[in-house]
Design a protein around this motif. Structure first.
Motif, mmCIF file in Angstrom:
data_model
loop_
_atom_site.group_PDB
_atom_site.id
_atom_site.type_symbol
_atom_site.label_atom_id
_atom_site.label_comp_id
_atom_site.label_asym_id
_atom_site.label_seq_id
_atom_site.Cartn_x
_atom_site.Cartn_y
_atom_site.Cartn_z
ATOM 1 N N HIS A 7 0.866 -1.186 0.000
ATOM 2 C CA HIS A 7 0.000 0.000 0.000
ATOM 3 C C HIS A 7 0.896 1.227 0.000
ATOM 4 O O HIS A 7 1.714 1.402 0.905
ATOM 5 N N LYS A 8 0.756 2.065 -1.023
ATOM 6 C CA LYS A 8 1.572 3.274 -1.147
ATOM 7 C C LYS A 8 0.680 4.470 -1.424
ATOM 8 O O LYS A 8 -0.301 4.375 -2.172
ATOM 9 N N LYS A 9 1.053 5.617 -0.843
ATOM 10 C CA LYS A 9 0.374 6.893 -1.122
ATOM 11 C C LYS A 9 1.444 7.929 -1.406
ATOM 12 O O LYS A 9 2.515 7.907 -0.805
ATOM 13 N N GLN A 10 1.105 8.835 -2.322
ATOM 14 C CA GLN A 10 1.994 9.953 -2.612
ATOM 15 C C GLN A 10 1.147 11.151 -3.003
ATOM 16 O O GLN A 10 0.231 11.034 -3.815
ATOM 17 N N ASN A 11 1.477 12.305 -2.416
ATOM 18 C CA ASN A 11 0.812 13.549 -2.774
ATOM 19 C C ASN A 11 1.688 14.308 -3.762
ATOM 20 O O ASN A 11 2.914 14.358 -3.603
ATOM 21 N N LEU A 12 1.045 14.890 -4.758
ATOM 22 C CA LEU A 12 1.754 15.664 -5.773
ATOM 23 C C LEU A 12 1.048 16.994 -6.002
ATOM 24 O O LEU A 12 -0.187 17.059 -5.957
ATOM 25 N N PRO A 13 1.812 18.054 -6.308
ATOM 26 C CA PRO A 13 1.228 19.376 -6.531
ATOM 27 C C PRO A 13 0.761 19.555 -7.979
ATOM 28 O O PRO A 13 1.210 20.452 -8.688
ATOM 29 N N HIS A 96 -3.655 -4.791 -8.991
ATOM 30 C CA HIS A 96 -3.139 -3.461 -8.657
ATOM 31 C C HIS A 96 -4.220 -2.420 -8.900
ATOM 32 O O HIS A 96 -4.643 -2.190 -10.025
ATOM 33 N N LYS A 97 -4.638 -1.769 -7.797
ATOM 34 C CA LYS A 97 -5.638 -0.705 -7.868
ATOM 35 C C LYS A 97 -4.907 0.634 -7.768
ATOM 36 O O LYS A 97 -4.104 0.836 -6.857
ATOM 37 N N HIS A 98 -5.202 1.547 -8.707
ATOM 38 C CA HIS A 98 -4.606 2.887 -8.757
ATOM 39 C C HIS A 98 -5.722 3.896 -8.526
ATOM 40 O O HIS A 98 -6.660 3.955 -9.310
ATOM 41 N N PHE A 99 -5.611 4.689 -7.465
ATOM 42 C CA PHE A 99 -6.621 5.702 -7.152
ATOM 43 C C PHE A 99 -5.978 7.083 -7.177
ATOM 44 O O PHE A 99 -4.824 7.244 -6.787
ATOM 45 N N ILE A 100 -6.758 8.090 -7.590
ATOM 46 C CA ILE A 100 -6.340 9.480 -7.407
ATOM 47 C C ILE A 100 -7.523 10.249 -6.832
ATOM 48 O O ILE A 100 -8.674 9.962 -7.148
ATOM 49 N N GLU A 110 -2.848 6.829 -4.785
ATOM 50 C CA GLU A 110 -2.802 5.679 -3.887
ATOM 51 C C GLU A 110 -2.753 4.398 -4.702
ATOM 52 O O GLU A 110 -3.484 4.240 -5.678
ATOM 53 N N ASP A 111 -1.870 3.511 -4.303
ATOM 54 C CA ASP A 111 -1.734 2.198 -4.934
ATOM 55 C C ASP A 111 -2.006 1.131 -3.893
ATOM 56 O O ASP A 111 -1.431 1.164 -2.797
ATOM 57 N N LEU A 112 -2.873 0.201 -4.227
ATOM 58 C CA LEU A 112 -3.120 -0.979 -3.409
ATOM 59 C C LEU A 112 -2.841 -2.193 -4.287
ATOM 60 O O LEU A 112 -3.498 -2.379 -5.315
ATOM 61 N N ILE A 113 -1.861 -2.980 -3.875
ATOM 62 C CA ILE A 113 -1.477 -4.140 -4.665
ATOM 63 C C ILE A 113 -1.608 -5.384 -3.804
ATOM 64 O O ILE A 113 -1.018 -5.477 -2.732
ATOM 65 N N ASP A 114 -2.392 -6.337 -4.286
ATOM 66 C CA ASP A 114 -2.481 -7.654 -3.677
ATOM 67 C C ASP A 114 -1.748 -8.602 -4.614
ATOM 68 O O ASP A 114 -2.006 -8.601 -5.828
ATOM 69 N N TYR A 115 -0.835 -9.394 -4.074
ATOM 70 C CA TYR A 115 -0.045 -10.274 -4.923
ATOM 71 C C TYR A 115 0.304 -11.569 -4.200
ATOM 72 O O TYR A 115 0.318 -11.636 -2.979
ATOM 73 N N LYS A 116 0.559 -12.586 -5.000
ATOM 74 C CA LYS A 116 0.946 -13.891 -4.492
ATOM 75 C C LYS A 116 2.220 -14.304 -5.217
ATOM 76 O O LYS A 116 2.347 -14.114 -6.418
ATOM 77 N N ILE A 117 3.139 -14.874 -4.460
ATOM 78 C CA ILE A 117 4.422 -15.316 -4.991
ATOM 79 C C ILE A 117 4.274 -16.762 -5.477
ATOM 80 O O ILE A 117 3.647 -17.567 -4.793
ATOM 81 N N PRO A 118 4.882 -17.103 -6.612
ATOM 82 C CA PRO A 118 4.847 -18.508 -7.037
ATOM 83 C C PRO A 118 5.789 -19.367 -6.182
ATOM 84 O O PRO A 118 6.505 -18.853 -5.335
ATOM 85 N N MET A 119 5.816 -20.627 -6.406
ATOM 86 C CA MET A 119 6.716 -21.611 -5.799
ATOM 87 C C MET A 119 6.404 -21.913 -4.336
ATOM 88 O O MET A 119 7.299 -22.271 -3.565
ATOM 89 N N GLY A 120 5.152 -21.729 -3.926
ATOM 90 C CA GLY A 120 4.716 -22.168 -2.606
ATOM 91 C C GLY A 120 5.565 -21.660 -1.454
ATOM 92 O O GLY A 120 5.866 -20.473 -1.354
ATOM 93 N N ILE A 121 5.966 -22.583 -0.582
ATOM 94 C CA ILE A 121 6.706 -22.218 0.624
ATOM 95 C C ILE A 121 8.054 -21.599 0.285
ATOM 96 O O ILE A 121 8.515 -20.685 0.960
ATOM 97 N N LEU A 122 8.695 -22.051 -0.795
ATOM 98 C CA LEU A 122 9.972 -21.467 -1.218
ATOM 99 C C LEU A 122 9.783 -19.991 -1.566
ATOM 100 O O LEU A 122 10.575 -19.133 -1.172
ATOM 101 N N GLY A 123 8.707 -19.668 -2.307
ATOM 102 C CA GLY A 123 8.394 -18.277 -2.626
ATOM 103 C C GLY A 123 8.166 -17.450 -1.374
ATOM 104 O O GLY A 123 8.617 -16.308 -1.277
#
Length: 158
Positions: A7-13, A96-100, A110-123
């Motif tokens: 989850h990331k947020k950044q304000n810009l002018p 990946h959700k991108h909001f302004i 604002e960025d909200l990213i949900d992600y899953k790593i491959p390779m199970g427990i190794l990932g």
């Protein structure tokens, strides 16, 4: 199955229109991605963003190994948000959700990213040492690049 979230947020002018112009044009992704990632659009970025749009890229995130990444733009509300989902690529899942939104003196991205790593427990074992730091590095590069392009946001007190 562990699903991670970034989850990331950044304000810009800048104005809402300027922010949307930047974010909704897939060609601008190369501008805000570190050069070492070898980001290159292969196809799908020739039109304004729309639901169902498929965009194909090549990236080299680890050990300079070229990786094809295919995303679909699944949702778009002009001037407010869009969602991209990986259809093929390095993650087992990427949403990946991108909001302004307008704030005094600029916009909040604002960025909200949900992600899953491959390779199970190794990932899962390599996630805190390789994947998470790489994502943090990429978003930090983007944060600095956007400040370089548009200036630093100054909180305006009303």
């Amino acid at each position: 199955m562990k699903i991670y979230q970034l989850h990331k947020k950044q304000n810009l002018p800048i104005t809402m229109d300027k922010a949307w112009e930047l974010l909704s044009n897939p060609k601008n992704l190369q501008l805000i991605t570190p050069k070492y990632m070898g980001f290159k659009i292969l196809s799908g970025a020739d039109r304004s963003m729309y639901p169902g749009q498929i965009i194909q890229y090549i990236v080299t995130p680890v050990l300079r190994i070229p990786t094809k990444w295919v995303t679909e733009i699944t949702h778009v509300v002009d001037g407010q948000y869009f969602v991209d989902e990986q259809r093929f690529g390095p993650y087992a899942m990427w949403h990946h959700k991108h909001f302004i939104k307008e704030i005094p003196g600029g916009v909040e991205m604002e960025d909200l990213i949900d992600y899953k790593i491959p390779m199970g427990i190794l990932g899962q074992l390599v996630h805190p040492y390789l994947v998470k730091p790489k994502l943090e590095e990429i978003f930090e590069y983007r944060r600095k690049k956007l400040i370089e392009l548009f200036g630093e946001y100054k909180n305006i007190k009303l």
